[in-house]
Design a protein around this motif. Structure first.
Motif, mmCIF file in Angstrom:
data_model
loop_
_atom_site.group_PDB
_atom_site.id
_atom_site.type_symbol
_atom_site.label_atom_id
_atom_site.label_comp_id
_atom_site.label_asym_id
_atom_site.label_seq_id
_atom_site.Cartn_x
_atom_site.Cartn_y
_atom_site.Cartn_z
ATOM 1 N N GLU A 216 0.828 -1.213 0.000
ATOM 2 C CA GLU A 216 0.000 0.000 0.000
ATOM 3 C C GLU A 216 0.855 1.253 0.000
ATOM 4 O O GLU A 216 0.491 2.264 -0.629
ATOM 5 N N ASP A 219 1.731 1.971 -3.445
ATOM 6 C CA ASP A 219 0.582 2.588 -4.126
ATOM 7 C C ASP A 219 0.517 4.087 -3.843
ATOM 8 O O ASP A 219 0.310 4.905 -4.751
ATOM 9 N N ILE A 220 0.652 4.442 -2.566
ATOM 10 C CA ILE A 220 0.543 5.846 -2.151
ATOM 11 C C ILE A 220 1.653 6.687 -2.777
ATOM 12 O O ILE A 220 1.406 7.786 -3.307
ATOM 13 N N ARG A 238 -6.372 14.252 -2.118
ATOM 14 C CA ARG A 238 -6.651 12.891 -1.648
ATOM 15 C C ARG A 238 -6.483 11.954 -2.845
ATOM 16 O O ARG A 238 -7.129 12.165 -3.881
ATOM 17 N N VAL A 239 -5.630 10.974 -2.712
ATOM 18 C CA VAL A 239 -5.420 10.029 -3.806
ATOM 19 C C VAL A 239 -6.485 8.939 -3.759
ATOM 20 O O VAL A 239 -7.211 8.796 -2.774
ATOM 21 N N ARG A 240 -6.564 8.154 -4.818
ATOM 22 C CA ARG A 240 -7.577 7.101 -4.893
ATOM 23 C C ARG A 240 -7.088 5.796 -4.283
ATOM 24 O O ARG A 240 -7.782 4.779 -4.361
ATOM 25 N N ARG A 241 -5.918 5.805 -3.732
ATOM 26 C CA ARG A 241 -5.382 4.638 -3.030
ATOM 27 C C ARG A 241 -5.613 4.801 -1.534
ATOM 28 O O ARG A 241 -5.858 5.915 -1.061
ATOM 29 N N ARG A 242 -5.487 3.722 -0.797
ATOM 30 C CA ARG A 242 -5.731 3.766 0.639
ATOM 31 C C ARG A 242 -4.588 3.108 1.387
ATOM 32 O O ARG A 242 -4.105 2.033 1.016
ATOM 33 N N ARG A 266 -4.828 8.230 5.712
ATOM 34 C CA ARG A 266 -5.395 7.199 4.840
ATOM 35 C C ARG A 266 -5.059 7.463 3.370
ATOM 36 O O ARG A 266 -4.554 6.591 2.678
ATOM 37 N N ASP A 267 -5.344 8.675 2.896
ATOM 38 C CA ASP A 267 -5.129 8.988 1.479
ATOM 39 C C ASP A 267 -4.697 10.440 1.280
ATOM 40 O O ASP A 267 -4.767 10.973 0.177
ATOM 41 N N ASP A 268 -4.255 11.062 2.361
ATOM 42 C CA ASP A 268 -3.897 12.477 2.361
ATOM 43 C C ASP A 268 -2.379 12.650 2.381
ATOM 44 O O ASP A 268 -1.632 11.685 2.241
ATOM 45 N N SER A 271 -0.614 10.445 4.751
ATOM 46 C CA SER A 271 -0.403 9.058 4.295
ATOM 47 C C SER A 271 0.873 8.973 3.472
ATOM 48 O O SER A 271 1.584 7.964 3.517
#
Length: 328
Positions: A216, A219-220, A238-242, A266-268, A271
């Motif tokens: 993950e 991904d980020i 905010r990305v679309r990954r978590r 989380r997605d900011d 993250s």
């Protein structure tokens, strides 16, 4: 109904429009120079939303909003974008190095050895795009072939001089996204070795949950890198990954409640920082945190009334920001 056609407006016209909408042009010469140097679209359209009065139907700025407040928010974001690109470049270099090392250690340094089907998982069947109908491993090996036959250096030199290409040269021709794709299809034991070398953890401590967390973070990092590279606004993106909540979040005072309720970490941008902190080179995350803290501090010193708004947009707690500021 179609929207009215956009027509050319001089910088003087642009400033007049902003004033009619309630924006205070606190330094007209500076504002005109900023619009010439950067453009109305980049500054105003990109960063005005936080300063618009939502209680009126026509677009108007909140009472007392100045051009400088909007411009320096643009500058803050621009600086963070470059800092993000620098951080991801450092992270990418580290990951290229460890992935190439593991490929060579596990499977040899010759193309005929490490680019064999048995060294990678088959993956899923691709349903769209140029590789439709193929399995992911086939696409990966096709990407390898394209890099091998590249006309760029140092790939050309190794192909023509040695008729071969070791993995530490091949990975130079892979995009960050393709490097992630390579990691995804590596065999479980190879993944463990990559994670151990990338994080500095002992392989015995790397369980399935940690493997998932590390995937993950990849991904980020890729998602934020691509967004920043294309000039996107990053400070409140905010990305679309978590990124799942993990013990690493505790280092940044992010409880599971804060993660669930506010999406913190989380997605900011936090993250992104947490993802960087997984890497064995702690300096990458530390330098980025310093950039974030310094930019927030400079903005808040100039415009103290916007501290809460800025931290809220960035999804950072005041306590964490104050801790970073204390360590700056």
């Amino acid at each position: 109904m179609s929207k009215p056609e956009k027509i050319f407006k001089s910088t003087t016209d642009q400033l007049d429009i902003l004033q009619r909408r309630g924006l205070v042009i606190d330094d007209p010469m500076f504002a005109e120079e900023a619009l010439i140097r950067t453009s109305y679209y980049e500054i105003i359209n990109g960063y005005k939303d936080l300063f618009i009065d939502v209680n009126v139907e026509e677009e108007r700025f909140q009472r007392g909003t100045t051009f400088s407040e909007i411009y320096y928010l643009y500058e803050l974001d621009n600086t963070l974008r470059f800092a993000m690109l620098s951080a991801t470049l450092s992270a990418e270099n580290l990951l290229r190095s460890v992935i190439a090392y593991v490929l060579a250690e596990e499977h040899g340094h010759s193309v005929k050895d490490y680019q064999h089907n048995r060294n990678f998982r088959q993956g899923k069947k691709i349903m769209h795009g140029r590789a439709k109908g193929k399995f992911e491993r086939e696409l990966l090996l096709q990407i390898f072939s394209e890099v091998y036959h590249s006309t760029h250096q140092p790939m050309t030199y190794y192909r023509e001089t040695y008729q071969d290409m070791p993995p530490w040269i091949l990975v130079k021709g892979l995009s960050f996204g393709n490097l992630q794709y390579l990691f995804k299809l590596m065999l479980p034991e190879s993944k463990t070795k990559v994670i151990a070398r990338a994080t500095g953890m002992s392989p015995e401590l790397i369980n399935d949950r940690f493997k998932q967390s590390f995937s993950e973070t990849f991904d980020i990092l890729v998602a934020f890198r691509n967004w920043a590279a294309h000039g996107g606004r990053v400070y409140n993106h905010r990305v679309r990954r978590r990124l799942s909540h993990s013990p690493v979040h505790a280092r940044f005072n992010v409880t599971h409640s804060a993660y669930q309720k506010h999406g913190r970490g989380r997605d900011d941008i936090l993250s992104f920082i947490i993802a960087l902190s997984y890497l064995r080179d702690r300096g990458i995350a530390e330098r980025f945190i310093q950039s974030v803290t310094s930019e927030i501090n400079d903005y808040v010193i100039s415009f103290p009334r916007h501290e809460d708004m800025l931290l809220s947009q960035m999804n950072l707690s005041i306590a964490l920001y104050k801790e970073w500021l204390h360590n700056l």
